[in-house]
Design an enzyme around this catalytic site. Structure first.
Site, PDB file in Angstrom:
ATOM      1  N   LYS A 107       0.812  -1.211   0.000  1.00 61.32           N
ATOM      2  CA  LYS A 107       0.000   0.000   0.000  1.00 61.32           C
ATOM      3  C   LYS A 107       0.854   1.274   0.000  1.00 61.32           C
ATOM      4  CE  LYS A 107      -4.266  -1.862   1.958  1.00 61.32           C
ATOM      5  NZ  LYS A 107      -3.923  -3.282   2.177  1.00 61.32           N
TER       6      LYS A 107
HETATM    7  C1  LIG Z   1      -4.492  -4.392   1.594  1.00 64.58           C
HETATM    8  C2  LIG Z   1      -3.750  -5.668   1.625  1.00 64.58           C
HETATM    9  C3  LIG Z   1      -4.099  -6.763   0.788  1.00 64.58           C
HETATM   10  C4  LIG Z   1      -5.307  -6.747  -0.114  1.00 64.58           C
HETATM   11  O1  LIG Z   1      -5.164  -5.889  -1.211  1.00 64.58           O
HETATM   12  P1  LIG Z   1      -6.471  -5.449  -2.056  1.00 64.58           P
HETATM   13  O2  LIG Z   1      -5.984  -4.454  -3.035  1.00 64.58           O
HETATM   14  O3  LIG Z   1      -7.429  -4.889  -1.048  1.00 64.58           O
HETATM   15  O4  LIG Z   1      -7.000  -6.692  -2.704  1.00 64.58           O
HETATM   16  C5  LIG Z   1      -3.308  -7.897   0.834  1.00 64.58           C
HETATM   17  N1  LIG Z   1      -2.248  -7.977   1.657  1.00 64.58           N
HETATM   18  C6  LIG Z   1      -1.891  -6.970   2.474  1.00 64.58           C
HETATM   19  C7  LIG Z   1      -0.727  -7.133   3.365  1.00 64.58           C
HETATM   20  C8  LIG Z   1      -2.611  -5.772   2.479  1.00 64.58           C
HETATM   21  O5  LIG Z   1      -2.261  -4.767   3.308  1.00 64.58           O
END
Ligand SMILES: *Cc1c(COP(=O)(O)O)cnc(C)c1O
Length: 433
Positions: A107
């Site tokens: 993210k």
């Molecule tokens: C947010 C997140 C996900 C999921 O990603 P999406 O884009 O919501 O499908 C998977 N793994 C981690 C560690 C995350 O922080």
């Protein structure tokens, strides 16, 4: 590039409108009006480009009406300032590590690019601008770090007191400057309710431009395409001409939507696999054709605990809302808590590679589905240290080592600001910032 609402297709907006609005007026999501192919020359040279060169070429068509090339280049350099290595685990199974950013989760890429876009496209200079977000863990840290010291923007992150790990709490509370992380004496749902109330408060919005940074924001979605190009470039450096199978651990389905957008721009990919935990609305949809969202179930891969994935309509739209088209390119795998633990343990013991619970679903989804004559990679969405209390259940020695190496068992450093579940307290805070 214009962005249209995928619901009624009635509204078309610029990138900056899309970013500051979040949702379209009909309550649906924005998508690029068309997705440009990058051309054969680009793909012929792909494996020779650097990460920043790829990012610049991929993002340019989406932002060029509102940013010049020099500005885009600066934003790219500020966003992609950490490595994104592709590592071979064994045989035809590779991992693209997305966790080398400041909060050790993928993210970081989206949050950093969004913050740079917002500070440069900010339309209301006469008002104070506040990014307001509620978090149950990963998002808050990434947003806080992404916006840290970004000029002209204050960030308020609400999280449920005592309900996130100290490591995650530290990532938000230790920053200072324009970052205000507040422990709310309630649940995550209480935090979300407070945020919604602020967005609906017209009186507040006269003085303060409140905006959101959640995962449906276009400014987070677009930059996530970049690392798929980079991963394919790296595979092709080793094995020219390869079209890899790509597996993405999925919750809200934003990350995998970006992967499919990359494919629509011409990126050579054989097919996609979404790995989910037991929050399995999408795998069930692929099987039965019924889209049936359910209440969220808590799992070891808790950043993927999503009962009704907010980005799935975008993904489906990319396949013309046609189930048969979707099935041709796309499959999904459900991974249980027990399988997550077994995978973490066995991959470490057999291949000396330590997975976090989310990445473990990616590994298992890929290895279950891939054929011998295919090459694949899954994306590793978080560093194992962020979920050390899960690692501890099967690999206590590794958990100990991680805690020492990263100081994951140290007490809070930043000092915390608290707030009761009271909208008045939040509003006072937003006004006095
Ligand atoms: C947010 C997140 C996900 C999921 O990603 P999406 O884009 O919501 O499908 C998977 N793994 C981690 C560690 C995350 O922080």
């Amino acid at each position: 590039m214009k962005y249209i609402s995928i619901g009624t297709k009635q509204q078309s907006v610029s990138l900056s409108e899309g970013i500051f609005k979040g949702l379209s007026d009909d309550g649906s999501l924005f998508m690029p009006e068309d997705i440009p192919h990058l051309g054969n020359d680009f793909y012929a040279s792909l494996s020779g480009f650097s990460l920043n060169e790829i990012a610049f070429s991929v993002l340019r068509p989406f932002v060029e009406e509102e940013t010049d090339d020099t500005t885009l280049w600066q934003m790219v350099e500020e966003t992609f300032s950490f490595p994104i290595p592709l590592v071979n685990i064994h045989d035809n199974i590779n991992v693209l590590e997305l966790f080398h950013g400041p909060t050790q989760a993928f993210k970081d890429v989206g949050a950093r690019f969004l913050s740079r876009l917002m500070s440069r496209l900010h339309p209301v200079r006469d008002k104070k601008m506040v990014v307001l977000t509620a978090t149950s863990g990963d998002t808050g840290g990434a947003v806080a770090h992404g916006f840290h010291k970004v000029p002209g923007i204050e960030v308020v992150v609400l999280y449920p007191k005592g309900k996130i790990s100290p490591y995650q709490e530290n990532q938000m509370t230790s920053l200072g400057y324009n970052i205000h992380a507040i422990a709310v004496e309630g649940t995550f749902d209480d935090c979300q309710r407070l945020v919604k109330q602020a967005f609906n408060d017209r009186e507040l919005r006269k003085d303060v431009a409140v905006t959101s940074a959640n995962s449906i924001n276009l400014g987070r979605l677009l930059p996530q395409m970049v690392y798929y190009f980079y991963g394919v470039a790296d595979i092709q450096r080793r094995l020219p001409g390869t079209e890899p199978v790509i597996c993405v651990p999925s919750g809200n389905f934003g990350n995998i939507t970006a992967a499919v957008m990359a494919y629509r721009m011409g990126l050579p990919v054989k097919r996609f696999i979404a790995a989910t935990n037991v929050n399995d609305v999408v795998p069930r949809f692929l099987k039965t054709g019924d889209y049936d969202p359910r209440d969220t179930i808590v799992t070891y891969a808790n950043a993927m605990d999503v009962g009704d994935p907010s980005n799935f309509p975008r993904l489906y739209y990319l396949f013309e809302n046609n189930l048969e088209q979707l099935r041709r390119m796309f499959s999904a795998d459900i991974i249980t808590n027990k399988e997550i633990l077994e995978t973490i343990q066995s991959v470490f013991q057999q291949h000396n590679y330590l997975l976090d619970p989310h990445s473990a679903t990616g590994y298992l989804g890929l290895t279950r589905e891939i054929k011998n004559d295919e090459v694949g990679f899954f994306v590793s969405t978080a560093h194992p240290v962020k979920f050390v209390e899960i690692i501890e259940k099967v690999l206590p020695g590794e958990a100990e080592r991680l805690k020492k190496e990263f100081g994951a068992d140290t007490a809070l450093q930043g000092g915390t600001e608290h707030m009761p579940v009271s909208y008045k307290s939040l509003k006072d805070k937003l006004i006095e910032l």
